[in-house]
Design an enzyme around this catalytic site. Structure first.
Site, mmCIF file in Angstrom:
data_model
loop_
_atom_site.group_PDB
_atom_site.id
_atom_site.type_symbol
_atom_site.label_atom_id
_atom_site.label_comp_id
_atom_site.label_asym_id
_atom_site.label_seq_id
_atom_site.Cartn_x
_atom_site.Cartn_y
_atom_site.Cartn_z
ATOM 1 N N LYS A 62 0.848 -1.199 0.000
ATOM 2 C CA LYS A 62 0.000 0.000 0.000
ATOM 3 C C LYS A 62 0.876 1.239 0.000
ATOM 4 O O LYS A 62 1.920 1.267 0.673
ATOM 5 C CB LYS A 62 -0.875 0.016 1.260
ATOM 6 N N GLY A 113 -24.473 2.788 -3.172
ATOM 7 C CA GLY A 113 -23.407 3.346 -3.994
ATOM 8 C C GLY A 113 -23.089 2.489 -5.206
ATOM 9 O O GLY A 113 -23.931 1.746 -5.711
ATOM 10 N N HIS A 114 -21.841 2.594 -5.653
ATOM 11 C CA HIS A 114 -21.432 1.907 -6.889
ATOM 12 C C HIS A 114 -21.555 0.393 -6.791
ATOM 13 O O HIS A 114 -21.843 -0.275 -7.778
ATOM 14 C CB HIS A 114 -19.979 2.274 -7.223
ATOM 15 N N VAL A 115 -21.309 -0.157 -5.600
ATOM 16 C CA VAL A 115 -21.389 -1.614 -5.454
ATOM 17 C C VAL A 115 -22.814 -2.052 -5.152
ATOM 18 O O VAL A 115 -23.344 -2.984 -5.772
ATOM 19 C CB VAL A 115 -20.445 -2.117 -4.327
ATOM 20 N N GLY A 160 -26.244 2.099 2.521
ATOM 21 C CA GLY A 160 -25.398 2.691 1.480
ATOM 22 C C GLY A 160 -25.848 2.202 0.116
ATOM 23 O O GLY A 160 -25.898 1.000 -0.128
HETATM 24 P P1 NAD Z 1 -19.778 4.581 -2.865
HETATM 25 O O1 NAD Z 1 -19.109 5.782 -2.314
HETATM 26 O O2 NAD Z 1 -20.173 4.556 -4.296
HETATM 27 O O3 NAD Z 1 -21.097 4.252 -2.002
HETATM 28 C C1 NAD Z 1 -21.200 4.432 -0.631
HETATM 29 C C2 NAD Z 1 -22.628 4.917 -0.345
HETATM 30 O O4 NAD Z 1 -22.821 4.953 1.068
HETATM 31 C C3 NAD Z 1 -22.907 6.329 -0.870
HETATM 32 O O5 NAD Z 1 -24.095 6.330 -1.616
HETATM 33 C C4 NAD Z 1 -23.025 7.161 0.408
HETATM 34 O O6 NAD Z 1 -23.941 8.248 0.261
HETATM 35 C C5 NAD Z 1 -23.553 6.125 1.387
HETATM 36 N N1 NAD Z 1 -23.333 6.443 2.790
HETATM 37 C C6 NAD Z 1 -22.241 7.009 3.371
HETATM 38 N N2 NAD Z 1 -22.432 7.115 4.701
HETATM 39 C C7 NAD Z 1 -23.654 6.590 4.968
HETATM 40 C C8 NAD Z 1 -24.409 6.392 6.155
HETATM 41 N N3 NAD Z 1 -23.962 6.766 7.344
HETATM 42 N N4 NAD Z 1 -25.632 5.824 6.038
HETATM 43 C C9 NAD Z 1 -26.124 5.430 4.850
HETATM 44 N N5 NAD Z 1 -25.444 5.595 3.685
HETATM 45 C C10 NAD Z 1 -24.234 6.160 3.746
HETATM 46 O O7 NAD Z 1 -18.803 3.357 -2.507
HETATM 47 P P2 NAD Z 1 -18.752 1.931 -3.202
HETATM 48 O O8 NAD Z 1 -17.727 1.939 -4.260
HETATM 49 O O9 NAD Z 1 -20.113 1.437 -3.499
HETATM 50 O O10 NAD Z 1 -18.125 1.080 -1.996
HETATM 51 C C11 NAD Z 1 -18.888 0.785 -0.853
HETATM 52 C C12 NAD Z 1 -18.004 0.139 0.194
HETATM 53 O O11 NAD Z 1 -17.434 -1.052 -0.345
HETATM 54 C C13 NAD Z 1 -16.817 0.999 0.644
HETATM 55 O O12 NAD Z 1 -16.569 0.743 1.999
HETATM 56 C C14 NAD Z 1 -15.668 0.471 -0.199
HETATM 57 O O13 NAD Z 1 -14.425 0.660 0.438
HETATM 58 C C15 NAD Z 1 -16.019 -0.993 -0.290
HETATM 59 N N6 NAD Z 1 -15.471 -1.677 -1.468
HETATM 60 C C16 NAD Z 1 -15.753 -1.212 -2.713
HETATM 61 C C17 NAD Z 1 -15.242 -1.883 -3.818
HETATM 62 C C18 NAD Z 1 -15.557 -1.424 -5.226
HETATM 63 O O14 NAD Z 1 -15.326 -2.195 -6.169
HETATM 64 N N7 NAD Z 1 -16.080 -0.236 -5.414
HETATM 65 C C19 NAD Z 1 -14.438 -3.022 -3.655
HETATM 66 C C20 NAD Z 1 -14.185 -3.487 -2.347
HETATM 67 C C21 NAD Z 1 -14.714 -2.802 -1.265
#
Ligand code: NAD
Length: 374
Positions: free
Chosen positions: A88, A196-198, A194
């Protein structure tokens, strides 16, 4: 440039875990301080993103992050069966800035050359593809998804989120199978924190397959989308964890399950995307003792790193590979029951056994080379 590299001895640091190398990067003129922690290269070159964060209170906080996150990458890559170790990069951001300057990215490029290919990195919190296009001017040790914008759309290596979502879906099915003897999500109730993207593609798949969704996000528009498109029930963020559901999916930030919140959980399964979703190992033990099945975060959310490592391979083959998360989790759950240990401990043990096995094989190779040349 006044760029300086050093390899200080951090072996007495509480988060040191036999890290192979820790490179400290300093440039007084740029106000740059950064660490590259290489935890392990036992299974192959270390991989792990480059974080730019300007809120570290001091150097020790940044080092701590680098040590912990690099170790985490070794565990994630190893459990996913990838030929990579963990590393990292952590850049202590200049106060008041959110992203690195061109000169900082060039300095990181030089640092990667200093490590001579034992570590490759790419975007993470606070850094972007564009930042790595700059670093790439002087080093080849960076991972860029789509450097010329002409990537074949049928090949993996693009946005990792759909791959992560597919892995989470497979992991959820494994958890349902283990807990209820049935891996069909239809009729099960899910609380998703949440959107989000995932979790968006995850919820789409859950909805399409007949699951009932309870959702929350701090962004009302996302909640409204879920209500309209998936018939989801909206829940306030501070109430989502206490819903009477079968599965709780933490898909927002880390540290969601902690000593203050764990008592609210009513779900039988915790399975979601967030990294470090438990505040510590004691939470995994408490979930186990309460009969709540926990899908270890780095096991279930590995779809994204599998996609990055398999860049340029047809997407359907990579998705098929991600489906392996189902069996990985089933094995963890079964062994957890058999040994009476929580699932997080079992996941760590499997990784440590794999690394120890490789160590033995390598040493056996060395021994036979010495014997043959004698
Ligand atoms: P993202 O930022 O697209 O989505 C996160 C969502 O959570 C957002 O819509 C945000 O508004 C919401 N949020 C934040 N605080 C909140 C709360 N207190 N209550 C309710 N909603 C809340 O992130 P992502 O890419 O979807 O990733 C989500 C999680 O998965 C993160 O922890 C990330 O580290 C982990 N992750 C993501 C990936 C990936 O491929 N994107 C891979 C491994 C792990």
């Amino acid at each position: 440039m006044t760029l300086e590299f050093s390899f200080p001895d951090y072996s007495s640091h509480p988060d040191f875990d036999n890290h192979e190398k820790i490179l400290k990067i300093e440039d007084r003129a740029l106000g740059l301080k950064a660490f590259i922690a290489i935890h392990s290269t036992q299974l192959g070159p270390a991989r792990g993103g480059c974080r730019y964060w300007s809120s570290y209170a001091n150097e020790d906080e940044a080092l701590k992050d680098a040590l912990r996150l690099s170790r985490g990458m070794t565990y994630k890559n190893t459990l996913a069966g990838l030929p990579h170790g963990g590393g990292k990069t952590v850049i202590m951001g200049v106060p008041g800035t959110a992203t690195p300057t061109r000169d900082i990215m060039l300095a990181i490029g030089h640092a990667l050359n200093e490590l001579d290919g034992i570590y490759e990195t790419g975007e993470d919190v606070g850094t972007s593809q564009d930042d790595f296009l700059i670093a790439r001017e002087i080093t080849e040790h960076v991972r860029i998804r789509d450097p010329h914008g002409d990537m074949n759309p049928y090949m993996a290596g693009d946005d990792p989120s759909p791959y992560t979502a597919h892995g989470i879906y497979c992991g959820i099915k494994a958890a349902l199978k283990h807990k209820f003897g049935n891996d069909n999500v239809a009729g099960f109730r899910f609380a998703v924190k949440g959107l989000g993207h995932v979790s968006t593609p995850l919820c789409e798949t859950l909805h399409r397959n007949g699951a009932e969704l309870f959702v929350s996000d701090i962004d009302d528009k996302k909640v409204q989308y879920a209500v309209t498109n998936w018939g989801a029930t909206p829940i306030e963020p501070d109430k989502i964890m206490s819903q009477d559901v079968d599965v709780y999916c933490p898909c927002a930030l880390g540290g969601d399950v902690n000593p203050e919140t764990i008592h609210f959980l009513q779900a039988k399964i915790v399975a979601g995307a967030a990294n470090n979703q438990l505040s510590g190992p004691d939470m995994a033990r408490q979930l186990f003792e309460r009969g709540i099945l926990y899908a270890p975060d780095y096991a279930i959310n590995a779809g994204g790193v599998i996609n990055v490592v398999m860049t340029g391979i047809p997407k359907d083959i990579v998705m098929y590979r991600v489906t392996g998360i189902y069996n990985t989790l089933l094995k963890i759950f079964q062994r957890s029951d058999k040994e009476g240990k929580d699932t997080a401990e079992i996941a760590d043990t499997i990784v440590e056994e794999r690394l120890a096995g490789t160590f033995q094989i390598r040493n056996a190779d060395k021994a036979s080379t010495i014997k043959n040349s004698a």
